[in-house]
Design an enzyme around this catalytic site. Sequence first.
Site, PDB file in Angstrom:
ATOM      1  N   CYS A  67     -33.365  28.537 -58.268  1.00  0.00           N
ATOM      2  CA  CYS A  67     -33.677  27.639 -57.153  1.00  0.00           C
ATOM      3  C   CYS A  67     -33.377  26.172 -57.463  1.00  0.00           C
ATOM      4  O   CYS A  67     -33.304  25.348 -56.546  1.00  0.00           O
ATOM      5  CB  CYS A  67     -35.137  27.794 -56.739  1.00  0.00           C
ATOM      6  SG  CYS A  67     -35.585  29.486 -56.263  1.00  0.00           S
ATOM      7  N   HIS A  95     -36.975  21.475 -52.952  1.00  0.00           N
ATOM      8  CA  HIS A  95     -36.708  22.900 -52.794  1.00  0.00           C
ATOM      9  C   HIS A  95     -37.679  23.474 -51.771  1.00  0.00           C
ATOM     10  O   HIS A  95     -38.879  23.214 -51.816  1.00  0.00           O
ATOM     11  CB  HIS A  95     -36.864  23.605 -54.144  1.00  0.00           C
ATOM     12  CG  HIS A  95     -36.821  25.094 -54.051  1.00  0.00           C
ATOM     13  ND1 HIS A  95     -35.850  25.761 -53.344  1.00  0.00           N
ATOM     14  CD2 HIS A  95     -37.634  26.045 -54.566  1.00  0.00           C
ATOM     15  CE1 HIS A  95     -36.065  27.067 -53.424  1.00  0.00           C
ATOM     16  NE2 HIS A  95     -37.145  27.259 -54.169  1.00  0.00           N
ATOM     17  N   ASN A 130     -37.370  30.727 -48.309  1.00  0.00           N
ATOM     18  CA  ASN A 130     -36.859  30.233 -49.588  1.00  0.00           C
ATOM     19  C   ASN A 130     -35.458  30.802 -49.787  1.00  0.00           C
ATOM     20  O   ASN A 130     -35.292  31.994 -50.017  1.00  0.00           O
ATOM     21  CB  ASN A 130     -37.797  30.675 -50.711  1.00  0.00           C
ATOM     22  CG  ASN A 130     -37.361  30.181 -52.077  1.00  0.00           C
ATOM     23  OD1 ASN A 130     -36.229  29.722 -52.266  1.00  0.00           O
ATOM     24  ND2 ASN A 130     -38.244  30.301 -53.060  1.00  0.00           N
TER      25      ASN A 130
END
Length: 338
Positions: free
Chosen positions: A132, A265, A295
């Site tokens: 990520c 993020h 996500n």
Amino acid sequence: MNPPSSPSAQAVSGTRYARITGTGSHLPPRRLSNADMAALLAERGLETSDEWIVERTGIRARHFAADGVNASDLALPAAQAALQAAGRTADDVDLIIVATSTPDMVFPSTACILQHKLGANGCAAFDLQAVCSGFVYALTVADSMIRAGAAKCALVVGAEVFSRILDFNDRTTCVLFGDGAGAVVLEASSEPGILATDLHADGKHVGILCVPGTVSGGSVLGDPLLKMDGQAVFKLAVGVLESAARTVLEKAGRTEADLDWLIPHQANIRIMQGTAKKLKMPLDKLVVTVDEHGNTSAASVPLALDSAVRSGRVKRGDTVMLEGVGGGFTWGAVLLDF
């Protein structure tokens, strides 16, 4: 968006910087609301609800790629949109970096596959794997290569098909992730763009977020599905994101008051809001797309950036903080003048 100057002009310009000149993104058409996910899990005897997911994560929907659609297929329209916004063509690109944890193949790289689809053959192209944090890592590498004179016009992409590695028997993880791609064109410039970067990793935390499988002898060894200790990730993420943010501000000689936008993020709204509060930023300066995208790992930051640019929120001259945190355990931040 137009580039601040021609790449070729940098040979005589003095100090060399790297500046974002175009952004782009792409989401697969299939959108699954929380109600859709609840119905999907109910077929497996698992219970969840829109209220349960929203309360814990802020996520209301995510997008899943169709069968046969790979990371490079999502990356292509995102890259094309970024090139168009920058006023560039594939022929102008001399570096391609794709941040992904879900590549098309073991090898060659997804970047090489994307390069062929774009028609940008001949330039350097490679994948970067930092989960990520991947886009923040990739942007930092591209910035360094441009500043060093190794590239003039870089295409930096985050692309993921996380739906392929989700365990749909684990409601605590499968509702969190989605698929998508985001891209930026980063060009050499005589004017500062990327002001400071800061990258870190701590491998002792490997086990809290991982896919503990590999391919050997034509078979999968281990478990090829995502595993996460959500509580451990949450506790670690808030602290390291604040630390990285303060580090890049210090490196650039800026303060929290100089920030126009925070684009972290997009994993969990509570982590994102917690970081904004630590930086004394009003929540209306926090770019949020996790509610609609879920996500999307390495794609989340460029997806959110492109959304903010195309909606008119992020404008030329704004100071923007990008942050990533993910498996590895990896984290980092990029401070830039857009």
